[in-house]
Design a protein around this motif. Structure first.
Motif, PDB file in Angstrom:
ATOM      1  N   ARG A   1      -7.988   4.611   5.208  1.00  0.00           N
ATOM      2  CA  ARG A   1      -6.597   4.964   4.894  1.00  0.00           C
ATOM      3  C   ARG A   1      -6.551   6.207   3.999  1.00  0.00           C
ATOM      4  NH1 ARG A   1      -2.846  -0.254   4.075  1.00  0.00           N
ATOM      5  NH2 ARG A   1      -3.067  -0.465   6.323  1.00  0.00           N
TER       6      ARG A   1
ATOM      7  N   CYS B   1      -0.383  -4.097   2.145  1.00  0.00           N
ATOM      8  CA  CYS B   1      -1.708  -4.193   1.514  1.00  0.00           C
ATOM      9  C   CYS B   1      -2.347  -5.488   2.003  1.00  0.00           C
ATOM     10  CB  CYS B   1      -1.562  -4.203  -0.007  1.00  0.00           C
ATOM     11  SG  CYS B   1      -3.091  -4.612  -0.848  1.00  0.00           S
TER      12      CYS B   1
ATOM     13  N   CYS C   1       0.814  -1.218   0.000  1.00  0.00           N
ATOM     14  CA  CYS C   1       0.000   0.000   0.000  1.00  0.00           C
ATOM     15  C   CYS C   1       0.847   1.268   0.000  1.00  0.00           C
ATOM     16  CB  CYS C   1      -0.956  -0.012   1.190  1.00  0.00           C
ATOM     17  SG  CYS C   1      -2.335   1.115   1.004  1.00  0.00           S
TER      18      CYS C   1
ATOM     19  N   CYS D   1      -8.686   0.178   3.298  1.00  0.00           N
ATOM     20  CA  CYS D   1      -8.470   1.150   2.229  1.00  0.00           C
ATOM     21  C   CYS D   1      -9.214   2.483   2.417  1.00  0.00           C
ATOM     22  CB  CYS D   1      -8.891   0.523   0.907  1.00  0.00           C
ATOM     23  SG  CYS D   1      -8.440  -1.221   0.778  1.00  0.00           S
TER      24      CYS D   1
ATOM     25  N   GLU E   1       0.430   2.865  -3.170  1.00  0.00           N
ATOM     26  CA  GLU E   1      -0.892   3.432  -3.502  1.00  0.00           C
ATOM     27  C   GLU E   1      -1.192   4.616  -2.573  1.00  0.00           C
ATOM     28  OE1 GLU E   1      -4.108   0.915  -4.451  1.00  0.00           O
ATOM     29  OE2 GLU E   1      -2.875  -0.639  -5.352  1.00  0.00           O
TER      30      GLU E   1
HETATM   31  S1  SF4 Z   1      -4.724  -1.813   1.256  1.00  0.00           S
HETATM   32 FE1  SF4 Z   1      -6.380  -1.185  -0.128  1.00  0.00          FE
HETATM   33  S2  SF4 Z   1      -5.782   0.857  -0.911  1.00  0.00           S
HETATM   34 FE2  SF4 Z   1      -3.959  -0.104  -0.020  1.00  0.00          FE
HETATM   35  S3  SF4 Z   1      -2.954  -1.084  -1.792  1.00  0.00           S
HETATM   36 FE3  SF4 Z   1      -4.245  -2.628  -0.786  1.00  0.00          FE
HETATM   37  S4  SF4 Z   1      -6.209  -2.580  -1.932  1.00  0.00           S
HETATM   38 FE4  SF4 Z   1      -5.065  -0.657  -2.437  1.00  0.00          FE
END
Ligand code: SF4
Length: 397
Positions: A339, A325, A283, A336, A286
């Motif tokens: 976050r 993640c 994550c 997510c 992202e």
């Molecule tokens: S935790 Fe959720 S927002 Fe973060 S990379 Fe994984 S799927 Fe994407």
């Protein structure tokens, strides 16, 4: 680096790598093989592990429609990338006509085993934020001016991206009920906006940033149309910070689009030199990158110098290093959605922190990107969008 169009993609959530990329691959395959009577598709690795929660099956089916599709789920990743797909076109006698293996590498982009689908169009001669910073020092111009120089026609697309972000925020703000997928997660954005009205000072700011990020992230989780920034799962962070500052500072659209351009440069540097795929680096690639993009945009809007903008981006990413993640049930919901809210709050704080300094700092953004890539590759696959570790493993109702 490629155009900002490759980073900010407009499409349906909930996942750029697990929904947008597979749908695009399916559409390409259908166009290439109009004579096919049906298609068998095998989803490998992370696509198989979390594809049901991420609606990968629906994305593939809609991309290949009206052809009948048989799906196979194979959680073993192919050696080239964790998000592999193998398409096999069959004729009316069930004889194979063609086979295609393709990888969804993050942010909706695709790659074949031997490289990109088409020759990348390298719009920007620069690859790193350090090079961009040097350019600003040599020319005395802000970061967003590089976008104006290199792809002057992109502004109308950035306007479309901003309109998509605003529409997602508005729809998410007014929606009620439970999100689809089986976790029975209640939407929170509407209640948070209502609560914000009774608050003042820093509590109000926290509430407004969180509410806006939740609105977009909840809209994404329900399969709504969003703009990746840099991905679907992290799509709430940049719009939340931009929308908050737009209202708080009385900004006009050109200010927002220039901030979006700078955020795009930051995300593009990561996309070029490392990865924005949770399946590849966790994550941090992202939400961490979204926080860096939003922090850079905020620093620019608050009047920061290019050095302070770079520092804000660095803070935004550095303090998400190692973020795993581990989505529960493979849904882009927990952790997510929340976050996104916390990354938006942190992004604005990162910008303000950077503005306290003269912009000089020890570790550059580019070095943090390198560390992020290394850290991501060192993470066991349990923590890279397989829903096998962390919260996804220990959570019990
Ligand atoms: S935790 Fe959720 S927002 Fe973060 S990379 Fe994984 S799927 Fe994407």
């Amino acid at each position: 680096m490629e155009s900002l169009r490759e980073l900010f993609r407009i499409g349906m959530g909930p996942s750029s790598s697990h929904t947008m990329g597979p749908r695009r691959a399916a559409e390409i395959f259908r166009t290439r093989h109009p004579q096919a009577a049906c298609v068998h598709v095998t989803l490998h690795g992370s696509l198989a592990a979390t594809g049901k929660g991420h609606l990968t099956d629906q994305a593939i089916q809609s991309g290949l429609a009206p052809l009948p599709v048989t799906l196979h789920w194979d959680p073993t990743p192919l050696p080239q990338h964790p998000n592999g797909m193998t398409f096999v076109a069959l004729d009316a006698q069930d004889s194979p006509l063609a086979t295609w293996t393709v990888f969804s590498i993050g942010g909706g982009a695709l790659r074949e085993a031997h490289g990109a689908l088409s020759q990348p169009d390298l719009v920007y001669p620069k690859r790193s934020l350090g090079e961009i910073l040097t350019w600003t020092q040599e020319t005395g111009r802000p970061m967003w001016a590089l976008v104006d120089d290199m792809e002057p026609e992109v502004w109308s697309y950035l306007r479309q991206v901003w309109q998509t972000m605003r529409a997602a925020l508005t729809e998410g703000k007014h929606a009620e009920g439970v999100l689809p997928g089986g976790l029975n997660l209640q939407r929170k954005a509407k209640a948070f906006f209502a609560r914000a009205r009774s608050l003042r000072g820093s509590a109000r700011r926290t509430a407004l940033l969180a509410a806006a990020a939740l609105a977009v992230a909840e809209h994404n989780a329900s399969g709504g149309v969003i703009a990746t920034a840099p991905t679907c799962g992290s799509a709430g962070v940049v719009p939340a910070v931009l929308a908050y500052l737009e209202k708080d500072m009385g900004l006009k659209e050109p200010d927002i689009l220039r901030a979006l351009a700078t955020a795009g440069l930051v995300g593009n540097v990561v996309r070029t030199n490392a990865s924005i795929s949770g399946a590849e680096v966790g994550c941090q690639g992202e939400i961490g990158v979204a926080c860096a993009m939003a922090a850079a945009a905020a620093a620019q809007l608050l009047g920061g110098t290019p050095a302070q903008v770079e520092y804000a981006a660095e803070i935004g990413l550095e303090h998400h290093l190692g973020l795993t993640c581990d989505p529960i049930l493979g849904l882009v919901q927990v952790p997510c959605i929340e976050r996104n809210a916390f990354a938006a709050i942190r992004a604005l704080s990162a910008a303000e922190y950077a503005l306290l300094s003269d912009g000089r700092h020890l570790v550059s953004f580019d070095t943090v990107v390198e560390a992020m890539q290394q850290t991501g590759h060192d993470l066991p696959s349990l923590y890279r969008e397989t829903s096998q570790g962390g919260l996804a493993r220990v959570f019990r109702r």
